[in-house]
Scaffold this motif. Structure first.
Motif, PDB file in Angstrom:
ATOM      1  N   ILE A 432      79.869  57.554  73.653  1.00  0.00           N
ATOM      2  CA  ILE A 432      80.599  56.455  73.308  1.00  0.00           C
ATOM      3  C   ILE A 432      80.072  55.142  72.893  1.00  0.00           C
ATOM      4  O   ILE A 432      79.312  54.604  73.892  1.00  0.00           O
ATOM      5  N   ARG A 433      80.115  54.668  71.918  1.00  0.00           N
ATOM      6  CA  ARG A 433      79.512  53.216  71.446  1.00  0.00           C
ATOM      7  C   ARG A 433      80.853  52.099  71.572  1.00  0.00           C
ATOM      8  O   ARG A 433      81.816  52.547  70.779  1.00  0.00           O
ATOM      9  N   ILE A 434      80.881  50.958  72.462  1.00  0.00           N
ATOM     10  CA  ILE A 434      82.134  50.169  72.545  1.00  0.00           C
ATOM     11  C   ILE A 434      81.508  48.910  72.079  1.00  0.00           C
ATOM     12  O   ILE A 434      80.552  48.396  72.806  1.00  0.00           O
ATOM     13  N   VAL A 435      82.185  48.147  71.504  1.00  0.00           N
ATOM     14  CA  VAL A 435      81.582  46.752  71.180  1.00  0.00           C
ATOM     15  C   VAL A 435      82.604  45.871  71.816  1.00  0.00           C
ATOM     16  O   VAL A 435      83.874  45.733  71.277  1.00  0.00           O
ATOM     17  N   ALA A 436      82.128  45.048  72.684  1.00  0.00           N
ATOM     18  CA  ALA A 436      83.125  43.835  73.386  1.00  0.00           C
ATOM     19  C   ALA A 436      82.932  42.623  72.606  1.00  0.00           C
ATOM     20  O   ALA A 436      81.793  42.453  72.210  1.00  0.00           O
ATOM     21  N   ARG A 437      83.958  41.965  72.459  1.00  0.00           N
ATOM     22  CA  ARG A 437      83.705  40.498  71.844  1.00  0.00           C
ATOM     23  C   ARG A 437      84.319  39.348  72.604  1.00  0.00           C
ATOM     24  O   ARG A 437      85.441  38.831  72.449  1.00  0.00           O
ATOM     25  N   PRO A 438      83.600  39.077  73.659  1.00  0.00           N
ATOM     26  CA  PRO A 438      83.860  37.898  74.459  1.00  0.00           C
ATOM     27  C   PRO A 438      83.645  36.476  73.608  1.00  0.00           C
ATOM     28  O   PRO A 438      82.811  36.532  72.792  1.00  0.00           O
ATOM     29  N   VAL A 439      84.660  35.739  73.738  1.00  0.00           N
ATOM     30  CA  VAL A 439      84.460  34.383  72.970  1.00  0.00           C
ATOM     31  C   VAL A 439      83.666  33.261  73.828  1.00  0.00           C
ATOM     32  O   VAL A 439      83.766  33.175  75.015  1.00  0.00           O
ATOM     33  N   VAL A 440      82.569  32.901  73.319  1.00  0.00           N
ATOM     34  CA  VAL A 440      81.625  31.722  73.941  1.00  0.00           C
ATOM     35  C   VAL A 440      81.844  30.459  73.405  1.00  0.00           C
ATOM     36  O   VAL A 440      81.993  30.417  72.240  1.00  0.00           O
ATOM     37  N   LYS A 441      81.875  29.769  74.437  1.00  0.00           N
ATOM     38  CA  LYS A 441      82.031  28.162  74.085  1.00  0.00           C
ATOM     39  C   LYS A 441      81.046  27.191  74.444  1.00  0.00           C
ATOM     40  O   LYS A 441      81.021  27.138  75.743  1.00  0.00           O
ATOM     41  N   PRO A 442      80.295  26.774  73.709  1.00  0.00           N
ATOM     42  CA  PRO A 442      79.160  25.863  74.150  1.00  0.00           C
ATOM     43  C   PRO A 442      79.534  24.593  74.180  1.00  0.00           C
ATOM     44  O   PRO A 442      80.638  24.220  73.478  1.00  0.00           O
ATOM     45  N   VAL A 443      79.117  23.634  75.057  1.00  0.00           N
ATOM     46  CA  VAL A 443      79.546  22.365  75.172  1.00  0.00           C
ATOM     47  C   VAL A 443      79.250  21.636  73.874  1.00  0.00           C
ATOM     48  O   VAL A 443      78.217  21.723  73.326  1.00  0.00           O
ATOM     49  N   GLY A 444      80.326  20.938  73.453  1.00  0.00           N
ATOM     50  CA  GLY A 444      79.814  20.104  72.099  1.00  0.00           C
ATOM     51  C   GLY A 444      80.038  20.885  70.882  1.00  0.00           C
ATOM     52  O   GLY A 444      79.608  20.499  69.639  1.00  0.00           O
ATOM     53  N   GLY A 445      80.134  22.304  71.017  1.00  0.00           N
ATOM     54  CA  GLY A 445      80.633  23.241  69.678  1.00  0.00           C
ATOM     55  C   GLY A 445      81.966  23.770  69.680  1.00  0.00           C
ATOM     56  O   GLY A 445      82.517  23.827  70.649  1.00  0.00           O
ATOM     57  N   SER A 446      82.018  24.606  68.782  1.00  0.00           N
ATOM     58  CA  SER A 446      83.406  25.501  68.700  1.00  0.00           C
ATOM     59  C   SER A 446      82.946  26.559  69.192  1.00  0.00           C
ATOM     60  O   SER A 446      81.922  27.232  69.190  1.00  0.00           O
ATOM     61  N   ALA A 447      84.510  27.267  69.581  1.00  0.00           N
ATOM     62  CA  ALA A 447      84.326  28.675  70.283  1.00  0.00           C
ATOM     63  C   ALA A 447      83.838  29.585  69.180  1.00  0.00           C
ATOM     64  O   ALA A 447      84.096  29.586  68.165  1.00  0.00           O
ATOM     65  N   GLU A 448      83.082  30.483  69.695  1.00  0.00           N
ATOM     66  CA  GLU A 448      82.255  31.388  68.853  1.00  0.00           C
ATOM     67  C   GLU A 448      82.554  33.122  69.385  1.00  0.00           C
ATOM     68  O   GLU A 448      82.029  33.236  70.639  1.00  0.00           O
ATOM     69  N   GLU A 449      82.869  33.912  68.623  1.00  0.00           N
ATOM     70  CA  GLU A 449      83.087  35.294  68.977  1.00  0.00           C
ATOM     71  C   GLU A 449      81.558  35.876  68.998  1.00  0.00           C
ATOM     72  O   GLU A 449      81.029  35.718  67.995  1.00  0.00           O
ATOM     73  N   SER A 450      81.191  36.591  70.200  1.00  0.00           N
ATOM     74  CA  SER A 450      80.214  37.026  70.352  1.00  0.00           C
ATOM     75  C   SER A 450      80.250  38.771  70.442  1.00  0.00           C
ATOM     76  O   SER A 450      81.377  39.134  70.263  1.00  0.00           O
ATOM     77  N   ARG A 451      78.978  39.236  70.489  1.00  0.00           N
ATOM     78  CA  ARG A 451      79.124  40.839  70.618  1.00  0.00           C
ATOM     79  C   ARG A 451      78.197  41.292  71.959  1.00  0.00           C
ATOM     80  O   ARG A 451      77.105  40.903  72.025  1.00  0.00           O
TER      81      ARG A 451
END
Length: 712
Positions: A432-451
């Motif tokens: 099984i392949r599962i893709v998780a999508r945690p949101v990453v928030k760099p300081v001074g930048g906007s939140a970005e969905e990751s993989r």
């Protein structure tokens, strides 16, 4: 070019005339300078020298990759025995000026054994070569000496950040801000010195055109702050000179040039052509005119002279990169091929290596050896990687965006039928392949969905193992003790890859949620701590979801029994319908019973915190109260500003796994979320002195606990 054909005595004469290079150390010219000895190798001692050396040089080569359509090739050469150099030849490269500094009166340190260095420098010299191909080499100006700063003009700032020569030869514990690399600390090159019994290395690079000069040769060693006798004044008082730990093999001559304005420069094909020719011939370099870097390590440590140990180390650190065709490694011994490791022959090479020769634990902290796996496990991991490259659509699932980087119910977008299908596939042994999508928030930048990709399959205990990787590079000390599953966790080509790079130490051994570039005070990531935990716990959390089955079914786990509750449906008595009333509708069922009240406040029979922040809570017995033989229950809820925390408890509040529950003097019964009551943990007390430890809790919220004594 005449140097290729001169007899050795004449070659030496030519070199003595032109100058072969000297070892020098910068003088401490300012009395107020702090004196701190380098602690460069401490992080690498954790992994041991074989895994450090097979991890770091290929990493630098991958970062210097030239043609992106072709793999980087790394050639390891082992030279010893009859091919060793007599002292009469090695002295040209490790001569009296280095010996003088080794004999300066320094004491042996934890990382530096001076007695071993002095002994090794006087013996016949074995050596190791590490050469990369399809790499750009140590490009950049050779006369840059200063670290970049914000006051520099952009063109100069970019120039020095791209100066591979500067970062390899002049920067210690410092690195460029370039984010598109595997390395990130500027300490990996210390593994080259740590691999040598002399504690030194000399590197020759042909730089990709239009670099000027085209070739450079320079050496490095690290000692300790030390003193050498200088001159004497008219009264006979000795002037002692203080030298820094960092030594350089270069064109600089010992003496006054080591003081103010100390600026060692490499030997080049323009000013020292015969030296470069002699270096290539003396140490049997494969490189001819191809760009790249050739490293010579004198007197390698004994464990590095085994080609098969090197091969197992390469595979355990670079399996994803090799399997994707991005890296291939060739190992030779005294000129004879020993192991070729590439994509096409990877499984065959794995089968020919004796993995039982690997120790279970390695390094300064006695941690699990990344090469301590069986042939079957390696091949199954390759199966998972192949599946990741060409996933079967019906076995690939996407998790919902995880805004709080929490593994609580990652399959919220799937129906119960779909979830059951996923579980059925897993239970039947399908990959099984599962893709998780945690949101990453760099300081001074906007939140970005990751993989984050997790590829896993159910297996028996003997096959169980987990492999974590970032950008095709294995993270050797990642979690791998979960039974019943074989998994490959991989992060590449997105913002999460950059965050995880910051979570790794200089040797890239693990993803640490407490790394100084990850925590809030590091001022780089707003939610770095939670995201790193999210990645480290990914296999365990998913496994707990995949083991849930139909409503009401229990699954035995190592410590507790995890029960999934079903809906609370009342049992109805049959209703007798008279014959003449068959046309009437049946009476409605009685209403369901009201929800149970929240548990009463804890009585004074055990030691519990009323509120607690952090990820752990400890509950223990009181000294003079014996509950032996009783079944007791503990209810957990997150405290709230409004309303009863137990009534407002949600099944998604906690993701407590079996491994989060430990203790003594208790027999496990169950642990489970109970609607409007909290997270219930049930145990039977077997000893008057008992303790229950609960982990896996949020570090950002207060936890309130109620304890209830039940029937014995």
């Amino acid at each position: 070019m005449i140097g290729f054909f001169l007899p050795i005595p004449l070659v030496i004469a030519v070199l003595l005339c032109t100058g072969i290079g000297k070892w020098t150390f910068g003088l401490s010219t300012q009395p107020g300078m702090k004196k701190a000895n380098s602690q460069s190798a401490l992080e690498f001692l954790r992994i041991g020298i074989i895994h450090a050396l097979t991890g770091e040089p290929p990493q630098n080569s991958m970062d210097a990759r030239d043609d992106k359509s072709k793999p980087v090739r790394v050639e390891f050469g082992i030279w010893n025995g009859e091919r060793s150099l007599p002292r009469s030849e090695s002295i040209r490269y490790f001569g009296e000026e280095l010996v003088k500094h080794l004999n300066s009166g320094m004491q042996d340190g934890d990382e530096i054994s001076l007695s071993e260095r002095r002994k090794a420098i006087g013996e016949e010299m074995s050596w190791m070569t590490i050469e990369d191909f399809n790499a750009v080499g140590l490009v950049g100006d050779i006369d840059q000496f200063h670290l970049p700063n914000t006051g520099m003009i952009k063109s100069l700032l970019k120039k020095i950040r791209n100066n591979r020569f500067f970062w390899f030869t002049r920067a210690q514990n410092a690195t460029t801000e370039d984010q598109d690399r595997r390395g990130s600390w500027g300490e990996g090159k210390f593994t080259l010195e740590a691999a040598s019994r002399i504690g030194a290395q000399i590197s020759w690079s042909i730089r990709k055109s239009p670099s000027n000069p085209e070739q450079v040769l320079m050496g490095q060693t690290t000692l300790r702050w030390h003193n050498l006798r200088g001159g004497t004044d008219k009264h006979g008082k000795v002037d002692w000179l203080t030298y820094s730990p960092f030594g350089v093999f270069s064109t600089t001559e010992p003496g006054d040039a080591e003081g103010n304005g100390y600026a060692p420069l490499p030997l080049t094909e323009k000013n020292n052509p015969d030296v470069l020719i002699d270096f290539r011939k003396t140490f049997n370099m494969i490189r001819k005119d191809e760009p790249g870097l050739s490293i010579m390590i004198p007197q390698p440590k004994e464990e590095l002279m085994d080609a098969d140990s090197l091969a197992r180390g390469i595979i355990s650190r670079w399996l994803p990169a090799i399997n994707e065709g991005l890296l291939e490694v060739n190992i030779r011994h005294n000129g004879f091929p020993k192991r070729l490791i590439n994509k096409d022959g990877l499984r065959d090479t794995i089968s020919k290596l004796n993995w039982t020769d690997e120790s279970e634990k390695i390094g300064s902290k006695n941690e699990l050896n990344p090469a301590y796996r069986t042939t079957e496990q390696w091949n199954k991991l390759l199966d998972l990687m192949d599946f990741a490259e060409n996933p079967v659509e019906e076995n690939s699932f996407d998790c919902r965006r995880q805004d709080k980087a929490s593994w609580v119910n990652p399959f919220r977008d799937y129906s119960e039928e779909e979830l059951e299908e996923i579980r059925t596939k897993f239970e039947s042994g399908e990959t099984i392949r599962i893709v998780a999508r945690p949101v990453v928030k760099p300081v001074g930048g906007s939140a970005e969905e990751s993989r984050l990709e997790i590829i896993l399959a159910k297996c028996d205990a003997a096959m169980s193992t987990q492999l974590f990787a970032r950008d095709r590079m294995v993270i050797p000390f990642s979690p791998r003790g979960i039974q019943g599953v074989i998994a490959f966790v991989h992060c590449k080509d997105n913002i999460l890859e950059k965050l995880l790079r910051h979570a790794e130490g200089p040797a890239h051994l693990e993803w640490s949620s407490g790394a100084h570039r990850i925590v809030k005070n590091g001022n780089r990531w707003k939610n770095g701590n939670a995201v790193v935990k999210f990645a480290n716990n990914s296999v365990e959390r998913l496994l707990s979801e995949l083991k849930k089955s139909e409503v009401g079914k229990s699954h035995p786990l190592p410590l507790f029994e995890f029960k999934i509750p079903g809906p609370s449906t009342p049992t109805l008595k049959p209703v007798l319908v008279p014959e003449d009333e068959t046309t009437l509708p049946p009476p409605p069922p009685p209403p369901p019973p009201p929800p149970p009240p929240p548990p009463p406040p804890s009585s004074n029979w055990c030691n519990i915190p009323s509120k607690r922040t952090g990820g752990n809570v400890g509950i223990s017995s009181k000294k003079d109260i014996d509950c032996t033989g009783e079944v007791v229950k503990f209810y957990l809820a997150y405290d709230r500003h409004r309303g009863d925390p137990f009534i407002k408890h949600s099944e998604y509040d906690f993701a407590i796994s079996t491994d989060d529950l430990t203790g003594s003097g208790l027999t496990p019964v169950s642990h489970n979320s109970v609607k409007k009551k909290g997270y219930e943990i049930v145990v039977k007390v077997t000893d008057s002195s008992w303790r229950l430890n609960i982990g896996g809790l949020s570090e950002d919220r207060d936890v309130i606990i109620s304890a209830v004594r039940g029937d014995s």
